[in-house]
Write an enzyme that holds these catalytic residues in place. Structure first.
Site, PDB file in Angstrom:
ATOM      1  CE  LYS A  62      -3.979   1.679   2.749  1.00 22.90           C
ATOM      2  NZ  LYS A  62      -4.847   1.318   3.905  1.00 22.90           N
ATOM      3  CB  SER A 106      -8.203   3.021   3.125  1.00 22.16           C
ATOM      4  OG  SER A 106      -7.301   2.491   4.084  1.00 22.16           O
ATOM      5  CB  SER A 113      -8.248   0.173   6.009  1.00 23.33           C
ATOM      6  OG  SER A 113      -9.019   1.344   6.027  1.00 23.33           O
TER       7      SER A 113
END
Lengths: 465, 64
Positions: free
Chosen positions: A80, A158, A182
């Site tokens: 990420k 996310s 997330s």
């Protein structure tokens, strides 16, 4: 011919048997990232040069037979884009930071590099990991993450890119982050396995801070076994010896050590009013758990203000973490409308409310640790619905569905480990998912239970990519 | 000039009776500020649930 949807374990066997080289494997995934990444809004930066350099080093280690206790040697992966890396920008998914550059690697990346894994990509994410309250899939400067199962739907957030990239076979595993949902939510929406470790088990050095008291880093992969392998590499053994953090109830740890069968508590209210396919697959999964010999019971979940407490904590800590964006007005450069003003709203959180939320958090911990005296695992659907469509605001869809107690919010409040695994398909051909949660520091117990469940369920879906 | 605790408390009470204080409001247009104030009002029920939860002086925060 290597299948891009192979597990980490399978790829490792192929590498050690010299059926494929790390360089060949790396090129396969780099090409897939380039070809399919844009379709799913999954990629920010492909780190081709670094990847080929690391793959060559891995091939040299493989040729020298230096493979013992290195299950990730030569395995490609992505992170990420909130993890600092020295060879590429680290954008935090947000326009104001799209050219941000660090001179060091995050500790998690360092650990994976040391283990011989090959960093192929910085993966897309919701801007600032959702710090300012996004309410729409289009909340990243790279655009919305799209589900490989149906690109009209969101890949979840996310950790949008890690979920989509693993799901589409663009990387075998990825590192995501969770503040409150997330990792588990995108795992559920994209049909992959996502593991949220106990708070503090994995170093956050070099990771974007959103909420210092809630943020965790964890793996996303095709299987719980692969998550276990990655977790074994990135866990902070120095402060987390044999899976235990200092503040954790040691009696729970001792009882679960080496335990194979669990007392499973099904969270009442979590499956009754969800989408029909979510309910159907949840009940099927419960039967699989029963067939494995686990003891199943239904439990009343303590009625505490989990959602408000999590929201206030994220609002206050997020506004502080990104104060510079509010002070100089660059928050208004964020993509999602809700994010452009949401930070200013968060900054209005009163200190007394923030402290009240943290005081309630102590009550939450007491209540849920009492629950963990009665059951070893809490099990519920990960999400009440399949993925949200891209376009409308989240609060405008699936309005007839009620998700019941906030299991994800409450488990994050107490820093508990959790895992989400695909367990079927529902509306629009999208995956459904089940979550297991355990008391803090019982990561290994949780992962073992998940591995056995997943082997029995035997569902490892591959989208047509 | 020093401010007594009583004066400080009075000013806090005045603030409490006013519209919510939005930090960094100099970065906002009047329309944006109005939207934020409206949104804060809409969030009030969520906060009320938090504020209604019984706590005593002995209840300490649990940050992690």
């Amino acid at each position: 011919m290597i299948d891009a949807f192979s597990t980490v374990a399978g790829l490792g066997r192929a590498l050690r048997a010299r059926e494929v080289s790390s360089t060949e494997l790396t090129k396969l995934y780099l090409d897939r990232l380039e070809k399919h990444g844009p379709t799913f809004g999954a990629v920010v930066t492909i780190t081709r040069e670094r990847a080929l350099r690391e793959a060559a080093a891995a091939d040299a280690a493989l040729a020298a037979g230096n493979t013992q206790n290195r299950p990730l040697l030569g395995i490609p992966y992505g992170v990420k884009d909130l993890l600092a890396t020295k060879d590429a920008p680290t954008t935090w998914g947000a326009e104001p930071y799209r050219n941000q550059q660090f001179s060091f690697d995050a500790t998690v990346v360092e650990k994976l590099t040391e283990a011989g894994a090959v960093l192929c990509a910085k993966l897309a994410m919701v801007e600032l990991a959702g710090a300012f309250g996004y309410n729409n899939a289009d909340a990243s400067f790279t655009g919305p993450g799209r589900s490989p199962w149906n690109t009209k739907f969101w890949s979840g957030g996310s950790s949008t890119g890690p979920a989509a990239a693993v799901s589409a076979g663009l990387v075998p595993f990825a590192i995501g982050s969770e503040t409150s949902g997330s990792i588990l939510t995108p795992a559920a929406f994209s049909g992959v396995t996502g593991f949220r470790p106990t708070y503090g088990a994995v170093s956050r050095h070099g990771a974007m801070a959103l909420s210092w008291t809630l943020d965790k880093l964890g793996p996303m992969a095709r299987t719980a076994a692969d998550c276990n392998t990655v977790f074994g590499t990135i866990v902070e053994r120095a402060v987390f010896p044999s899976g235990r953090a200092s503040w954790v109830h040691s009696d729970v740890m001792a009882r679960l050590a080496n335990k194979r069968l669990a007392r499973i508590g099904l969270v009442k209210g979590s499956w009754e009013n969800v989408q029909p396919a979510v309910r159907e697959h949840f009940l099927e999964s419960v039967e699989v758990l029963r067939s494995l010999g686990h003891t199943i019971s239904e439990i009343d979940y303590p009625d505490l203000p989990y959602g408000p407490a999590v929201s206030v904590i994220i609002d206050a800590e997020g506004a502080s973490a990104f104060e510079e964006l509010l002070r100089d007005g660059r928050a208004k450069l964020l993509r999602a409308k809700a994010d452009q003003l949401g930070g200013f709203e968060s900054a209005a959180t009163l200190a007394i409310d923030y402290l009240r939320a943290q005081r309630i958090r102590a009550k939450v911990r007491t209540a849920l640790m009492e629950l963990f005296e009665k059951v070893d695992l809490l099990v519920s659907p990960t999400r009440a619905t399949v993925a949200f469509p891209i376009g409308p605001n989240f609060d405008e869809v699936y309005r007839d569905v009620r998700s019941g107690p906030s299991v994800i919010g409450s488990m994050n409040l107490i820093g508990a480990p959790g895992i989400a695994m695909p367990n079927g398909f529902g509306e629009h051909g999208l995956p459904t998912s089940i979550q297991f949660n355990a008391a803090p520091a019982n990561d290994s117990f949780l992962l073992n239970a998940a591995i056995h469940f997943q082997q029995a369920l035997n569902l490892f879906p591959k989208p047509p990519v | 000039m020093t401010t007594s605790r009583r004066d400080f408390a009075k000013s806090m009470a005045v603030l409490a009776a006013c519209p919510p204080l939005v930090p960094f409001a100099n970065r906002l247009t009047s329309d944006e500020l109005a939207r934020i104030e409206q949104s804060l009002k809409e969030a009030a029920p969520m906060l009320e649930r938090l504020r209604a939860f019984p706590l005593t002086n002995a209840d300490e925060p649990d940050f992690v």
